[in-house]
Scaffold this motif. Structure first.
Motif, PDB file in Angstrom:
ATOM      1  N   PRO A 242      10.557   2.877  42.078  1.00 27.80           N
ATOM      2  CA  PRO A 242      10.965   4.080  42.802  1.00 27.80           C
ATOM      3  C   PRO A 242       9.775   4.985  43.094  1.00 27.80           C
ATOM      4  CG  PRO A 242      11.493   4.308  40.487  1.00 27.80           C
ATOM      5  CD  PRO A 242      10.945   2.924  40.665  1.00 27.80           C
ATOM      6  N   GLN A 243       9.682   5.419  44.329  1.00 24.00           N
ATOM      7  CA  GLN A 243       8.601   6.307  44.733  1.00 24.00           C
ATOM      8  C   GLN A 243       9.198   7.518  45.432  1.00 24.00           C
ATOM      9  OE1 GLN A 243       5.056   4.547  46.518  1.00 24.00           O
ATOM     10  NE2 GLN A 243       5.094   6.106  48.113  1.00 24.00           N
ATOM     11  N   PRO A 244       8.848   8.730  45.029  1.00 28.43           N
ATOM     12  CA  PRO A 244       9.415   9.912  45.693  1.00 28.43           C
ATOM     13  C   PRO A 244       8.963  10.012  47.139  1.00 28.43           C
ATOM     14  CG  PRO A 244       7.654  10.538  44.184  1.00 28.43           C
ATOM     15  CD  PRO A 244       7.921   9.086  43.944  1.00 28.43           C
ATOM     16  N   TYR A 245       9.777  10.676  47.944  1.00 25.34           N
ATOM     17  CA  TYR A 245       9.405  10.902  49.341  1.00 25.34           C
ATOM     18  C   TYR A 245       8.194  11.812  49.446  1.00 25.34           C
ATOM     19  CZ  TYR A 245      13.417   8.683  51.620  1.00 25.34           C
ATOM     20  OH  TYR A 245      14.315   7.767  52.098  1.00 25.34           O
ATOM     21  N   GLY A 246       8.179  12.865  48.625  1.00 23.59           N
ATOM     22  CA  GLY A 246       7.100  13.855  48.701  1.00 23.59           C
ATOM     23  C   GLY A 246       7.688  15.251  48.624  1.00 23.59           C
ATOM     24  N   VAL A 247       7.517  16.022  49.678  1.00 23.55           N
ATOM     25  CA  VAL A 247       8.106  17.364  49.743  1.00 23.55           C
ATOM     26  C   VAL A 247       9.459  17.259  50.441  1.00 23.55           C
ATOM     27  CG1 VAL A 247       7.877  19.717  50.597  1.00 23.55           C
ATOM     28  CG2 VAL A 247       5.854  18.479  49.786  1.00 23.55           C
ATOM     29  N   VAL A 248      10.512  17.659  49.746  1.00 25.66           N
ATOM     30  CA  VAL A 248      11.869  17.629  50.296  1.00 25.66           C
ATOM     31  C   VAL A 248      12.273  19.043  50.688  1.00 25.66           C
ATOM     32  CG1 VAL A 248      14.298  17.255  49.724  1.00 25.66           C
ATOM     33  CG2 VAL A 248      12.578  15.570  49.036  1.00 25.66           C
ATOM     34  N   GLY A 249      12.762  19.182  51.895  1.00 26.15           N
ATOM     35  CA  GLY A 249      13.309  20.460  52.345  1.00 26.15           C
ATOM     36  C   GLY A 249      14.799  20.505  52.051  1.00 26.15           C
ATOM     37  N   ILE A 250      15.279  21.646  51.589  1.00 23.67           N
ATOM     38  CA  ILE A 250      16.701  21.824  51.319  1.00 23.67           C
ATOM     39  C   ILE A 250      17.179  23.089  52.010  1.00 23.67           C
ATOM     40  CG2 ILE A 250      18.417  22.339  49.534  1.00 23.67           C
ATOM     41  CD1 ILE A 250      16.890  20.435  47.701  1.00 23.67           C
ATOM     42  N   ILE A 251      18.181  22.938  52.853  1.00 24.85           N
ATOM     43  CA  ILE A 251      18.808  24.083  53.511  1.00 24.85           C
ATOM     44  C   ILE A 251      20.196  24.227  52.917  1.00 24.85           C
ATOM     45  CG2 ILE A 251      19.620  25.065  55.683  1.00 24.85           C
ATOM     46  CD1 ILE A 251      17.419  23.587  57.115  1.00 24.85           C
ATOM     47  N   GLY A 252      20.413  25.328  52.224  1.00 28.00           N
ATOM     48  CA  GLY A 252      21.617  25.486  51.424  1.00 28.00           C
ATOM     49  C   GLY A 252      22.715  26.279  52.089  1.00 28.00           C
ATOM     50  N   THR A 253      23.825  26.360  51.381  1.00 30.84           N
ATOM     51  CA  THR A 253      25.007  27.060  51.856  1.00 30.84           C
ATOM     52  C   THR A 253      25.297  28.250  50.957  1.00 30.84           C
ATOM     53  OG1 THR A 253      27.315  26.759  52.512  1.00 30.84           O
ATOM     54  CG2 THR A 253      26.585  25.624  50.507  1.00 30.84           C
ATOM     55  N   TRP A 254      26.327  29.017  51.295  1.00 34.06           N
ATOM     56  CA  TRP A 254      26.596  30.262  50.577  1.00 34.06           C
ATOM     57  C   TRP A 254      27.870  30.239  49.747  1.00 34.06           C
ATOM     58  CZ3 TRP A 254      31.351  32.127  51.709  1.00 34.06           C
ATOM     59  CH2 TRP A 254      31.920  31.737  52.935  1.00 34.06           C
ATOM     60  N   ASN A 255      28.819  29.342  50.054  1.00 32.67           N
ATOM     61  CA  ASN A 255      30.135  29.456  49.419  1.00 32.67           C
ATOM     62  C   ASN A 255      30.116  29.122  47.927  1.00 32.67           C
ATOM     63  OD1 ASN A 255      29.523  26.876  50.385  1.00 32.67           O
ATOM     64  ND2 ASN A 255      31.661  26.260  50.498  1.00 32.67           N
ATOM     65  N   TYR A 256      29.200  28.242  47.518  1.00 35.75           N
ATOM     66  CA  TYR A 256      28.930  28.004  46.098  1.00 35.75           C
ATOM     67  C   TYR A 256      27.417  28.111  45.935  1.00 35.75           C
ATOM     68  CZ  TYR A 256      33.750  26.523  45.510  1.00 35.75           C
ATOM     69  OH  TYR A 256      35.121  26.495  45.464  1.00 35.75           O
ATOM     70  N   PRO A 257      26.909  29.335  45.845  1.00 34.22           N
ATOM     71  CA  PRO A 257      25.457  29.548  45.962  1.00 34.22           C
ATOM     72  C   PRO A 257      24.637  28.962  44.824  1.00 34.22           C
ATOM     73  CG  PRO A 257      26.573  31.580  45.341  1.00 34.22           C
ATOM     74  CD  PRO A 257      27.641  30.602  45.684  1.00 34.22           C
ATOM     75  N   LEU A 258      25.258  28.721  43.679  1.00 35.21           N
ATOM     76  CA  LEU A 258      24.530  28.070  42.584  1.00 35.21           C
ATOM     77  C   LEU A 258      24.731  26.556  42.641  1.00 35.21           C
ATOM     78  CD1 LEU A 258      22.784  28.369  40.059  1.00 35.21           C
ATOM     79  CD2 LEU A 258      24.888  28.590  38.716  1.00 35.21           C
ATOM     80  N   TRP A 259      25.967  26.109  42.566  1.00 37.25           N
ATOM     81  CA  TRP A 259      26.274  24.684  42.456  1.00 37.25           C
ATOM     82  C   TRP A 259      25.791  23.880  43.660  1.00 37.25           C
ATOM     83  CZ3 TRP A 259      27.306  20.738  39.576  1.00 37.25           C
ATOM     84  CH2 TRP A 259      27.966  19.616  40.081  1.00 37.25           C
ATOM     85  N   LEU A 260      26.115  24.310  44.875  1.00 37.10           N
ATOM     86  CA  LEU A 260      25.793  23.512  46.057  1.00 37.10           C
ATOM     87  C   LEU A 260      24.333  23.622  46.483  1.00 37.10           C
ATOM     88  CD1 LEU A 260      28.959  23.864  48.323  1.00 37.10           C
ATOM     89  CD2 LEU A 260      28.285  21.964  46.841  1.00 37.10           C
ATOM     90  N   ASN A 261      23.593  24.561  45.928  1.00 36.14           N
ATOM     91  CA  ASN A 261      22.155  24.631  46.176  1.00 36.14           C
ATOM     92  C   ASN A 261      21.377  23.938  45.066  1.00 36.14           C
ATOM     93  OD1 ASN A 261      21.416  26.613  48.609  1.00 36.14           O
ATOM     94  ND2 ASN A 261      23.280  27.344  47.635  1.00 36.14           N
ATOM     95  N   LEU A 262      21.820  24.164  43.834  1.00 34.10           N
ATOM     96  CA  LEU A 262      21.059  23.642  42.697  1.00 34.10           C
ATOM     97  C   LEU A 262      21.136  22.119  42.602  1.00 34.10           C
ATOM     98  CD1 LEU A 262      19.317  24.265  40.260  1.00 34.10           C
ATOM     99  CD2 LEU A 262      21.399  24.587  38.906  1.00 34.10           C
ATOM    100  N   THR A 263      22.297  21.525  42.902  1.00 33.97           N
ATOM    101  CA  THR A 263      22.404  20.077  42.697  1.00 33.97           C
ATOM    102  C   THR A 263      21.450  19.271  43.587  1.00 33.97           C
ATOM    103  OG1 THR A 263      24.436  20.118  44.045  1.00 33.97           O
ATOM    104  CG2 THR A 263      24.684  20.020  41.653  1.00 33.97           C
ATOM    105  N   PRO A 264      21.338  19.526  44.895  1.00 39.41           N
ATOM    106  CA  PRO A 264      20.321  18.761  45.632  1.00 39.41           C
ATOM    107  C   PRO A 264      18.900  19.058  45.173  1.00 39.41           C
ATOM    108  CG  PRO A 264      21.305  20.451  47.040  1.00 39.41           C
ATOM    109  CD  PRO A 264      22.117  20.394  45.789  1.00 39.41           C
TER     110      PRO A 264
END
Length: 516
Positions: free
Chosen positions: A121-143
């Motif tokens: 397994p090799q990481p991609y590198g820098v991953v961008g994450i664009i999150g949502t607001w309805n579950y601001p902790l759970w749906l942002n933190l998991t990715p």
């Protein structure tokens, strides 16, 4: 730059309608500078073993637990959901997810051996994450967690509707010394992130925004994981435990004011129990304690749009049984609403709507319910309600959805870190969470190794005997009787003898052109 006016985001509480914070919006230059920092951090982070990365995640678990009360307060103020929901749907699932990763990443990200091939397994590198607001902790933190666990660093742009919550979470990530870099902004900042040098993007949000993002990513091209809109159906069969089904579905639609992509929206009920089910749902909604159990809509625009859809459904022939109005109190509250006799051409049944509104329709059979549930292009999940589990499994096989639950709502399944979650059709693609979520953030590199002294008979020069031998091998793959397989083996044996004679002659007469 002199004369440059800094753009700002103003976060307004849906509870009090007051400003709770103002935040500067990042410029494209600042986005690119942040990615540069993430690339520098990648040199160290990507070289850690999965177990070492798990130790950092454990540190985050400790920080989140210590800061839980402050996080709950911030999310409650900015999103408006009751404190119990913040603890139950944000804090505890997040802590559980971190613990699961700590225990599993060394196992799931170990190199795999396939004879002479090692899959690494090799990481991609820098991953961008664009999150949502309805579950601001759970749906942002998991990715963020899954990308980090796979060895990537992260540049994260949260929703402009959850900026205060994002800053509180970022403080915890920094205390745990995790390589996550925050950029605050609106859609323009999100597009700048998509145009940048990130190696992969994970997006959670609407289908419309997802299409715009994919159009930009295609210029790269940059791969993506997309969790998009939902319009989840529920099928209540004639054999359902109606009190349980009504109680669960009303809760799933009214918690967080229905502001969830997997909140049940289209309810198909067998005609034999249709009116009883409606009565039970109405009773459940009218018993809600609005002061303790109701969440406001995030913005006035969301509330206004929802009310228009309810009114349009009633104008088209639906029956409003309860609710259907904005509450006369401070905040963007909308009454829990039950609409009966809905048809598939109504916006309440067609669109991904955030709001505490159940749209219910009668069906003559379970087959009709399955067919109507499958009509929607938004296919995150479906729930089936029946005492006959075997029949429920039969229906589940016919449903075109990424997640199907039997006698349970999808909200609870979506909070399980071990289960891969993702959409189908217009609801997105790729998986988040589970082992499959880790696979989304790594490239499985195949490393083949062999002896330098291996004889390579496939190289030049070619020989007539080679063709005969290869043709005999083909015969072995043809499904046939035992007699024909024995004939094929005899033919192969003869071909091998011919091949050996020709190669011995070539070696004796120095026909081979160097090497082995």
């Amino acid at each position: 730059m002199l004369g440059h006016k800094m753009r700002m985001i103003r976060s307004i509480s849906p509870l009090t309608q007051e400003t709770i914070g103002c935040y500067p919006i990042a410029t494209e230059e600042e986005v690119n500078a942040t990615i540069h920092r993430a690339n520098k951090a990648l040199l160290h982070w990507s070289r850690l073993t999965p177990r070492q990365r798990g130790d950092y995640l454990k540190q985050l678990r400790r920080v989140l637990a210590a800061q839980a009360e402050q996080l709950v307060s911030t999310i409650h103020q900015e999103i408006g959901k009751p404190l119990q929901e913040v603890y139950g749907a944000e804090i505890l699932p997040s802590l559980s997810a971190i613990k699961w990763l700590e225990q599993q990443i060394a196992h799931y990200l170990r190199p795999r051996r396939l004879r002479q091939v090692t899959l690494a397994p090799q990481p991609y590198g820098v991953v961008g994450i664009i999150g949502t607001w309805n579950y601001p902790l759970w749906l942002n933190l998991t990715p963020i967690l899954w990308a980090l666990a796979a060895g990537n660093t992260v540049v994260w742009k949260p929703s402009e509707l959850a900026t205060a919550s994002a800053c509180a979470l970022q403080s915890c990530l920094e205390q745990a010394e995790l390589p996550v870099f925050l950029v605050i902004g609106d859609a323009q900042v999100g597009q700048a992130l998509c145009r940048s040098s990130i190696q992969k993007l994970a997006f959670t949000g609407s289908t419309a925004t997802g299409r715009s993002i994919l159009s930009t990513l295609a210029q790269g091209p940059t791969p993506a994981v997309m969790e998009l809109s939902g319009n989840d159906a529920s099928i209540v069969t004639a054999y359902a435990d109606l009190p349980s089904a009504a109680r669960c579905l009303v809760w799933a639609r009214c918690c967080n004011a229905g502001q969830s992509c997997v909140a049940p929206q289209r309810i198909f009920v067998h005609q034999k129990c249709y009116h009883e089910f409606l009565t039970l749902c109405q009773q459940q909604m009218e018993r809600l304690q609005l002061e303790q159990e109701l969440t406001p809509l995030r913005t006035e625009n969301l509330r206004s749009n929802l009310h228009q859809r309810v009114q349009a459904a009633c104008a088209q022939g639906a029956e409003l049984l309860t609710g259907g109005y904005a509450l006369s109190r401070t905040g963007y509250f909308y009454a829990p609403t039950l609409v009966a006799d809905c048809t598939d051409d109504m916006a309440l049944m067609q669109e991904d709507l955030f709001g505490p509104v159940l749209a219910v329709s009668s069906v003559h059979s379970d087959e009709e319910a399955v067919e109507r549930a499958n009509r929607s292009e938004f296919t995150l999940g479906v729930s089936i309600w029946t005492k006959d589990i075997q029949h429920g499994r039969f229906l589940a096989q016919q449903l075109q959805a990424a997640v199907v639950t039997i006698n349970e709502v999808e909200l609870l399944i979506a909070a399980n870190p071990a289960i891969p979650f993702g959409g189908w059709r217009l609801s997105g693609f790729g998986k988040q969470r589970g082992r499959e979520g880790l696979d989304e953030f790594v490239v499985w590199k195949a490393i083949y190794h062999t002896s330098p002294f291996k004889r390579r008979y496939h190289l030049f020069p070619y020989h007539h005997a080679n063709v005969h031998l290869l043709g005999s091998l083909v015969e072995l793959y043809i499904p046939s009787s035992l007699h024909h397989r024995l004939q094929a083996l005899v033919s192969l044996f003869a071909a091998v003898r011919s091949w050996r004679r020709e190669h011995q002659y070539a070696l004796k007469n120095n026909v081979h052109r160097g090497g082995k």
